[in-house]
Design an enzyme around this catalytic site. Structure first.
Site, mmCIF file in Angstrom:
data_model
loop_
_atom_site.group_PDB
_atom_site.id
_atom_site.type_symbol
_atom_site.label_atom_id
_atom_site.label_comp_id
_atom_site.label_asym_id
_atom_site.label_seq_id
_atom_site.Cartn_x
_atom_site.Cartn_y
_atom_site.Cartn_z
ATOM 1 N N CYS A 71 -2.903 4.991 2.594
ATOM 2 C CA CYS A 71 -4.037 4.143 2.194
ATOM 3 C C CYS A 71 -5.118 4.162 3.273
ATOM 4 O O CYS A 71 -4.838 4.172 4.465
ATOM 5 C CB CYS A 71 -3.582 2.710 1.971
ATOM 6 S SG CYS A 71 -4.926 1.613 1.481
ATOM 7 N N CYS B 42 0.826 -1.211 0.000
ATOM 8 C CA CYS B 42 0.000 0.000 0.000
ATOM 9 C C CYS B 42 0.859 1.258 0.000
ATOM 10 O O CYS B 42 2.026 1.236 0.370
ATOM 11 C CB CYS B 42 -0.848 0.060 1.274
ATOM 12 S SG CYS B 42 -2.246 -1.040 1.261
ATOM 13 N N CYS C 133 -5.669 1.692 -2.707
ATOM 14 C CA CYS C 133 -4.829 2.891 -2.915
ATOM 15 C C CYS C 133 -4.011 2.825 -4.204
ATOM 16 O O CYS C 133 -3.374 3.812 -4.579
ATOM 17 C CB CYS C 133 -3.913 3.098 -1.713
ATOM 18 S SG CYS C 133 -2.770 1.726 -1.438
HETATM 19 ZN ZN LIG Z 1 -3.842 0.253 0.089
#
Ligand SMILES: [Zn+2]
Length: 355
Positions: A49, A45, A79
């Site tokens: 996120c 991520c 994300c």
């Molecule tokens: Zn994420």
């Protein structure tokens, strides 16, 4: 005067505790500095996120997408860390396409297309610092200005731009441009566009004479840089597009892919004679190499002007293209960079890796 870059190509990361705190706080300032892999899910991520935050013992930090993927992690669907930071989301694409095709969208049109106008407003406020309606008006006026400069008629241009009356068009045009539509042949507008890069969004400004600004959107003193350009050229900024901005975007993409070492976009160097000399000296530092401020000053025949050279580099408003990131301290240490030292490090790592 040139030293081969001696730093190791591995990218420095902030301390783990700091990165974990950034993760917990969803701190956007760490975008581009690290991505985080979650061992229990195998997913990685961005720092900010919105997904639920993992326990400290389950995370692993990486400097970039490639490193996370090499370690076997898959990109998070929320994300989307593999997409450029600040990219235009899918739901916004049809709206942007309609505007660039010359359509004038009202809130009802946006709602009819299945998007909540408030969502569009929030995105524009966050990414452009202005409302969607203001941004759209800019686009229309910029396109109209370019038609008028090609000697097209004011009336046709007004109605094709989605205005219901000539006076409405003339008023809006004058408010934004500072001159009437009929004066377009002898007045310029500065076209501004946001470009996406792996190190975050940048603003680029150009008119027919050349690109005059390229800066990271969050750089220090961006407002002053913009004002300086505006005063110098005595023209208003308008969000819009220009062939030079498109060329800049393409060349930046090639640069970040390690496939371009020199830029050949037409430039306007807006500074004193000394500043312009300093900036030209920057262009003489080869890709993948660095030099010190003293070496840059000596190359200009003014070895005692180190401070003045450093100041001139700080006033450079064409980041990356005039490579002030290649100037480092005497001992090879990274010193000031308006876009942030971590970006300077990334640019040097990129060039060293590709060289
Ligand atoms: Zn994420």
């Amino acid at each position: 005067m040139i030293n081969q870059l001696s730093m190791t190509p591995t990218v420095a990361l902030p301390p783990e505790e700091e990165m974990y705190q950034a993760l917990l706080n969803r701190n956007r300032e760490y975008e581009g500095i690290f991505v985080v892999g979650v061992r229990t899910t195998g997913i990685f991520c961005r720092p900010a996120c919105s997904a639920r935050k993992p326990k400290r013992e389950h995370v692993e930090f990486f400097a970039g997408v490639e490193q996370a993927q090499a370690a076997g992690y898959r990109a998070c669907k929320v994300c989307q860390p593999t997409r450029a930071q600040g990219y235009e989301p899918a739901w916004l694409q049809p709206i942007l396409a309609a505007v660039s095709a010359g359509r004038r969208l009202r809130d009802t049109d946006i709602r009819d297309s299945g998007v909540e106008p408030a969502r569009v407003r929030r995105w524009f406020k966050a990414n452009y610092g202005k409302t969607f309606q203001a941004w759209q008006r800019d686009q229309l006026i910029a396109a109209a200005h370019s038609r008028l400069r090609r000697s097209e008629g004011v009336t046709d241009t007004a109605f094709d731009s989605g205005f219901e009356s000539l006076s409405g068009f003339s008023d809006a045009f004058h408010r934004l441009a500072g001159f009437t539509p009929s004066k377009s042949r002898c007045h310029k507008l500065l076209l501004v566009r946001r470009l996406l890069t792996p190190l975050g969004p940048m603003f680029a400004v150009a008119d027919d004479d050349g690109l005059c600004l390229l800066e990271f959107a969050d750089r220090k003193r961006l407002e002053q840089q913009l004002l300086r350009v505006q005063r110098r050229l005595n023209a208003q900024f308008v969000s819009g597009d220009h062939e030079l901005l498109q060329a800049t975007e393409i060349q930046l993409m090639e640069y970040f892919a390690g496939k371009r070492r020199q830029f050949d976009v037409r430039l306007q160097l807006l500074g004193t004679q000394f500043q312009r000399q300093c900036w030209q000296a920057l262009q003489a530092i080869p890709y993948g190499q660095t030099c010190s401020y003293l070496e840059q000053a000596s190359a200009l025949g003014a070895p005692s002007a180190v401070r003045a050279v450093a100041n001139a580099n700080g006033q450079n408003s064409l980041a990356i293209i005039l490579p002030c990131h290649r100037v480092v301290g005497k001992d090879g240490r990274l010193t000031g960079y308006a876009g942030g030292l971590w970006r300077k490090q990334r640019l040097l790592d990129l060039e060293l890796g590709a060289a």
